[in-house]
Write an enzyme that holds these catalytic residues in place. Structure first.
Site, mmCIF file in Angstrom:
data_model
loop_
_atom_site.group_PDB
_atom_site.id
_atom_site.type_symbol
_atom_site.label_atom_id
_atom_site.label_comp_id
_atom_site.label_asym_id
_atom_site.label_seq_id
_atom_site.Cartn_x
_atom_site.Cartn_y
_atom_site.Cartn_z
ATOM 1 N N HIS A 119 0.815 -1.219 0.000
ATOM 2 C CA HIS A 119 0.000 0.000 0.000
ATOM 3 C C HIS A 119 0.849 1.269 0.000
ATOM 4 C CE1 HIS A 119 -3.607 -2.276 0.454
ATOM 5 N NE2 HIS A 119 -3.318 -2.719 1.655
ATOM 6 N N ASP A 143 -4.806 -12.458 3.918
ATOM 7 C CA ASP A 143 -6.058 -12.005 4.520
ATOM 8 C C ASP A 143 -7.282 -12.343 3.670
ATOM 9 O OD1 ASP A 143 -5.027 -10.271 2.673
ATOM 10 O OD2 ASP A 143 -5.098 -8.502 3.948
#
Length: 741
Positions: A110, A234
């Site tokens: 990110h 995730d």
């Protein structure tokens, strides 16, 4: 890591990215381990400390050849390679000497060229890819990202670079809001970005189909010299953040697939870097499964059928709790995100008394499937995950933003077939509605972006279209019973429990459709507006901000006749179309008796005529302003609830007494009989459910623009917030540790 200092990344107002005294060193260690292991992979050595140190030399000079963020950070990262290899990171080599897996944190995908966000400080995959090109002469690098969240930072870094291809498979319409199929690169990098957003609950078979039909064919066309994998875990079904429903065995399959493709295309050069993963059990199993695949060993976790997986619903949903849908009509970042998050946290861990009958049916009834799902949700091993679940008294919906949209020059990616500017055609099975989301707020709002978008203009019927779109999406959830349209400049005037019971207490909508508006119909009405249903005398005017029952929400979404008629309206002569449409629609259907002659949103109008209400300044945001917005509702005379005997002067406690702690079910330990027993004794027999405040009282105030954010937030973080009635009192049943929204 030390305790957070409280300094937060400005691009992460929700607060998951903290700066601590060791953050920079930790980030350098993780990035350095990635670069050092890359050297070992390219050199064909075993990944030992000595090999990593030898391979890391020479990169710093190359990194200084241009001023890009990735290149500049590469030199610093390599300076940390020796420390990282010695202990700052754990580099695990696979069976082949050309494969490596760096198990390091913090993650990186990110991190953008200029900012950190989403737990990521430096972009480890980008640094490794650029280092491979500059230090080792590998011309073409393919970065594969299978984290559940889009690798927006990696995309930003290489968006115009044709020498680095990004293939990113992630869950659609979740944080960070980017990664649509239409984002395919820019300039020289057009067609070098391939995003594959997957729907919720896609599961193992979807991962296989995407790989076979999209990932592998695209990689073969690109012909990379190196694979770098941003390996996030995730997407696992146990992970509390999102819901792709991958299994531990899915990552064994993906690990084997990427290894086979690397051997086919680039002599097996393959580097995997750890990204997300927030359930320790799932993370450990999934990383182990990936390594087993790299070693050529069989999976230790056989795949389950979708119906064998535990049900992903939160416990409150299994118990049939009815919700209030908060529909935010906005196309920009939400300035009061933190305020709404704090407010929503006040609703975690409670069970409304009016829905206890449904909860008792789930726990005490004869439905075996309901028992199984409830037992799973209540099981001790699910307790921690349940505590991290979002509250479900409320659910948030926001539209995709229009600002800043940048589309690639190619058509949407999909199955590799003949034709198209990129040699690609769409794969309809994985279409995400309208491609290219650019809505970038964090936290509770970004988790609930609805598909599709409507271009809106003030004073135009497009605002009605946007409201109807929000209603249509929220009606898909059968548990949504009330629908409140909110502004980005709006803030709550009461705590969430009072707010909830105020709306749920009476089966009426809050639209000011009661009053005759014949004088308004004169300038706005046109003969072309008349239909078999709609007549001139039906014209009514209200605020655009409403609260609707499910019946009225369904009526609004189903309407075409009145909506089409309003395309001929000269509404701007006496207001705006969104002020006339809903009130007129309800009047035309003779539904006015089922409304309150009021709206849920308070504003203050200037003393001189104006088309817009007053925008408050930061200095005006005080407890006194909250009391003023509530008006006469801010008195003990409005108390309605009776628990045994009335409690004069205790308005702040009335709504709280209409809830029981969710722990009465959770403490059953997965035993439905115990949960049934606890639920049956959860509520006093003499409790009456009525609105804790007058149904005509305002529950939201506006306009609080961006410059009031700090002042508004201060009202909700002060210890006086419960006494002010903005958050539940300390004695009320709630869990302030769980996430909101």
């Amino acid at each position: 890591m030390t305790e957070p200092t409280g300094v937060r990344d400005l691009d992460d107002p929700d607060g998951p990215t903290y700066a601590t005294p060791t953050s920079y060193a930790d980030a350098l260690a993780a990035a350095g381990a990635a670069v050092a292991l890359l050297d070992a992979v390219v050199a064909g050595c075993s990944g030992s400390t000595s090999c990593a140190q030898e391979g890391s030399g020479g990169g710093s000079g190359a990194a200084q050849e241009d001023g890009s963020a990735a290149a500049a950070a590469a030199g610093s990262a390599q300076a940390a390679a020796r420390a990282a290899a010695a202990g700052g990171g754990q580099a695990a080599a696979a069976a082949e000497p050309t494969v490596g897996f760096s198990v390091c944190r913090p993650p990186g995908h990110h991190a953008t060229p200029g900012d950190q966000m989403g737990f990521c400080l430096l972009n480890n995959a980008a640094l490794a890819a650029r280092h491979a090109q500059r230090a080792h002469g590998l011309r073409r690098v393919l970065i594969l990202d299978w984290d559940v969240h889009h690798g927006n930072g990696t995309q930003d870094i290489f968006v115009a670079d044709p020498s680095v291809m990004l293939i990113d498979m992630h869950q659609q319409d979740v944080w960070p809001g980017s990664g649509g199929e239409g984002e395919t690169g820019e300039g020289a990098g057009a067609c070098a970005t391939l995003n594959v957003p997957l729907p919720r609950h896609s599961g193992h078979e979807a991962a296989q189909r995407v790989w076979q039909r999209v990932v592998a064919p695209a990689a073969r066309r690109f012909k990379p010299d190196l694979f770098v994998v941003s390996a996030g875990y995730d997407a696992h079904w146990r992970d509390p953040l999102e819901h792709l429903q991958f299994q531990s065995g899915t990552f064994h399959w993906l690990g084997g697939a990427v290894l086979a493709l690397a051997r086919e295309l680039c002599d097996g050069r393959l580097l995997l870097l750890l990204e997300g993963g927030y359930n320790q059990e799932a993370l450990g199993e999934s990383v182990a499964e990936t390594v087993l695949a790299l070693l050529g060993w069989p999976s230790a976790h056989p795949l389950l059928l979708p119906e064998q997986l535990p049900h992903p619903e939160p416990l409150q949903q299994l118990l049939g709790v009815k919700k209030v849908a908060l529909l935010f009509l906005t196309k920009i970042k939400m300035p009061h995100e933190l305020t709404w998050r704090l407010w929503l946290e006040g609703a975690v861990g409670v069970l409304p008394h009016q829905h206890l009958a449904a909860a008792q049916e789930a726990a005490c009834g004869s439905d075996d499937d309901a028992h199984r799902r409830l037992a799973c949700a209540c099981a001790p091993q699910q307790q921690q995950q349940q505590q991290q679940q979002q509250q479900v008294l409320f659910i948030v919906y926001v539209p995709r933003a229009l600002a800043g949209i940048q589309r690639g020059h190619c058509q949407r990616w999909g199955a590799v077939l003949s034709g198209g500017a990129c040699g690609l055609r769409p794969l309809p099975a994985f279409s995400a509605g309208v491609a290219g989301p650019c809505f970038e707020p964090d936290g509770i709002f970004i988790k609930h972006i609805i598909p599709g978008r409507v271009k809106t203009e003030w004073g135009h019927l497009s605002l009605v279209a946007a409201s109807r779109r929000l209603l249509a999406e929220s009606l898909n959830d059968p548990l949504n019973e009330r629908f409140v349209l909110l502004s980005s400049s709006g803030v709550p005037l009461y705590d969430p429990l009072t707010f909830y019971q105020r709306l749920m207490g009476v089966e009426r909508s809050h639209v000011a459709a009661c009053y005759e508006s014949y004088w308004l119909s004169v300038p706005i009405w046109k003969p072309a507006m008349e239909t078999p249903l709609l007549k001139k005398e039906h014209v009514r005017k209200s605020s655009q901000w409403f609260s609707l029952t499910r019946k009225h929400a369904e009526l609004t979404v189903a309407d075409e006749e009145v909506y089409e008629a309003f395309k001929h309206c000269d509404c701007w002569k006496a207001g705006t179309p969104d002020e006339f449409y809903l009130a007129t629609l309800l009047k035309a259907h003779d539904e006015v008796p089922n409304t309150h002659c009021s709206t849920p949103t308070w504003v203050q109008w200037p003393s001189t005529p104006s088309a817009h209400p007053k925008s408050f300044k930061a200095a005006e945001v005080t407890p006194q302003l909250v009391h003023s917005a509530r008006g006469s509702c801010d008195t003990a005379s409005e108390l309605k609830l009776q628990v045994g005997a009335a409690l004069p002067g205790c308005q702040l406690q009335t709504a709280h007494r209409m809830f029981s702690p969710l722990a009465v079910v959770m403490e059953g330990g997965g035993n439905c009989g115990e949960a049934c027993h606890r639920l049956q004794g959860a509520v006093p027999a003499n409790t009456t459910i009525e609105p804790p405040i007058n149904p005509k009282c305002y529950v939201v105030g506006r306009k609080f623009e961006d410059d009031t954010v700090a002042a508004v937030t201060q009202l909700f973080v002060t210890r006086a917030a419960p006494q002010l009635g903005l958050l539940p009192a300390a004695a009320s049943p709630r869990n302030r540790t769980a996430g909101g929204g």
